[in-house]
Write an enzyme that holds these catalytic residues in place. Structure first.
Site, short mmCIF file in Angstrom:
data_model
loop_
_atom_site.label_atom_id
_atom_site.label_comp_id
_atom_site.label_asym_id
_atom_site.label_seq_id
_atom_site.Cartn_x
_atom_site.Cartn_y
_atom_site.Cartn_z
N PRO A 72 15.92 22.78 -4.04
CA PRO A 72 14.57 23.35 -4.15
C PRO A 72 14.89 25.08 -4.14
O PRO A 72 15.52 25.25 -3.12
CB PRO A 72 13.64 22.85 -3.06
CG PRO A 72 14.32 21.57 -2.80
CD PRO A 72 15.54 21.79 -2.82
N GLU A 73 14.55 25.79 -4.88
CA GLU A 73 14.40 27.25 -4.77
C GLU A 73 13.16 27.85 -4.96
O GLU A 73 12.14 27.02 -4.54
CB GLU A 73 15.27 27.61 -6.09
CG GLU A 73 16.70 26.98 -6.12
CD GLU A 73 17.50 27.65 -7.50
OE1 GLU A 73 17.18 28.72 -8.00
OE2 GLU A 73 18.44 26.91 -7.94
#
Ligand code: ZN
Length: 268
Positions: A2-3
């Site tokens: 996840p960014e």
């Protein structure tokens, strides 16, 4: 992993838990807590004051400088459920039981993520770079950051101490949109290229948020549902596919140990 857009999606989705009281916190796997400035049971009975994102971290703020910080690592999920729903999936490491018959569940199969119980946020985040969607991230800041650095531009974009929240997916997408090859030395970018890259970074991150993030494998939003930005990617994960602009096959090269996807024709 996840960014920024994925973490931002979850944080926005959990906002309606602000003001809600924590009944108790179940820690099902002790080593998922990476730091204890205070005992976790001190949060019981406290209300969630704020839920914020910093880089790829989520911060639950309580009274008296109590913060519960979550990082999703590679495969972590943080989502809310009705109290009556059974969190029967494997790898659930924390359950925060809330008033209003809700609970927030932290699940992480690979356990590269974690939870930190922290008093001093400034100290915890002292090495973190600027927020790319914040007001401090200007074309001038990007130009100063690139100046004199011979490292590949792709590596620089992934350096959380310079700009936080960007990972492999959005770095590749931003470089494609800006027409810049990932291997280029950072200091070789001309002023118009820096301006294009600045704009592309903000654009891909905002588009990622609007699409509720990118799901390849593990990422899920605050309702444990997949995002949709994977349907809008131009280069990431597209090895061998025709470039959406010129039709050339998308190439993958390893830069700084990370796979980088790009178009040899469109990116200079
Ligand atoms: Zn192309």
């Amino acid at each position: 992993m996840p960014e920024l857009p994925e973490v931002e999606t979850i944080v926005r989705g959990l906002q309606d838990n602000c003001g809600v009281r924590v009944k108790n916190i179940e820690i099902l796997r002790k080593d998922i807590i990476r730091r204890y400035d205070f005992a976790v049971n001190l949060l019981e009975g406290q209300r969630v004051k704020q839920i914020q994102r910093r880089g790829k971290y989520m911060v639950f703020a309580f009274a008296r400088r109590h913060h519960l910080i979550v990082h999703l690592g590679m495969s972590g999920r943080l989502y809310s459920l009705p109290e009556t729903a059974k969190a029967n999936e494997k790898h659930v490491h924390m359950i925060m039981h809330l008033d209003k018959h809700k609970k927030i569940v932290y699940q992480d199969a690979r356990r590269f993520g974690g939870i930190w119980l922290v008093h001093d946020l400034d100290d915890f985040f002292c090495r973190m770079g600027v927020e790319p969607l914040g007001k401090d991230f200007t074309p001038e800041y990007l130009a100063q950051t690139l100046a004199g650095r011979r490292t590949a531009i792709k590596n620089l974009l992934l350096n959380q101490r310079l700009i936080c929240g960007i990972g492999n997916i959005y770095a590749d997408e931003a470089l494609f949109k800006a027409g810049i090859r990932p291997q280029r030395p950072a200091s070789s970018l001309a002023p118009p290229e820096i301006e294009s890259l600045w704009q592309a970074i903000r654009q891909v991150l905002n588009e990622g948020i609007a699409a509720r993030g990118t799901t390849f494998r593990d990422y899920r939003d605050e309702n444990n549902q997949a995002g949709t930005f994977q349907h809008h990617l131009a280069v990431y994960g597209k090895k061998g596919s025709a470039c959406i602009c010129c039709g050339s096959p998308i190439i993958v090269d390893t830069i700084g140990g990370r796979s980088s996807h790009y178009c040899e024709t469109c990116q200079k």
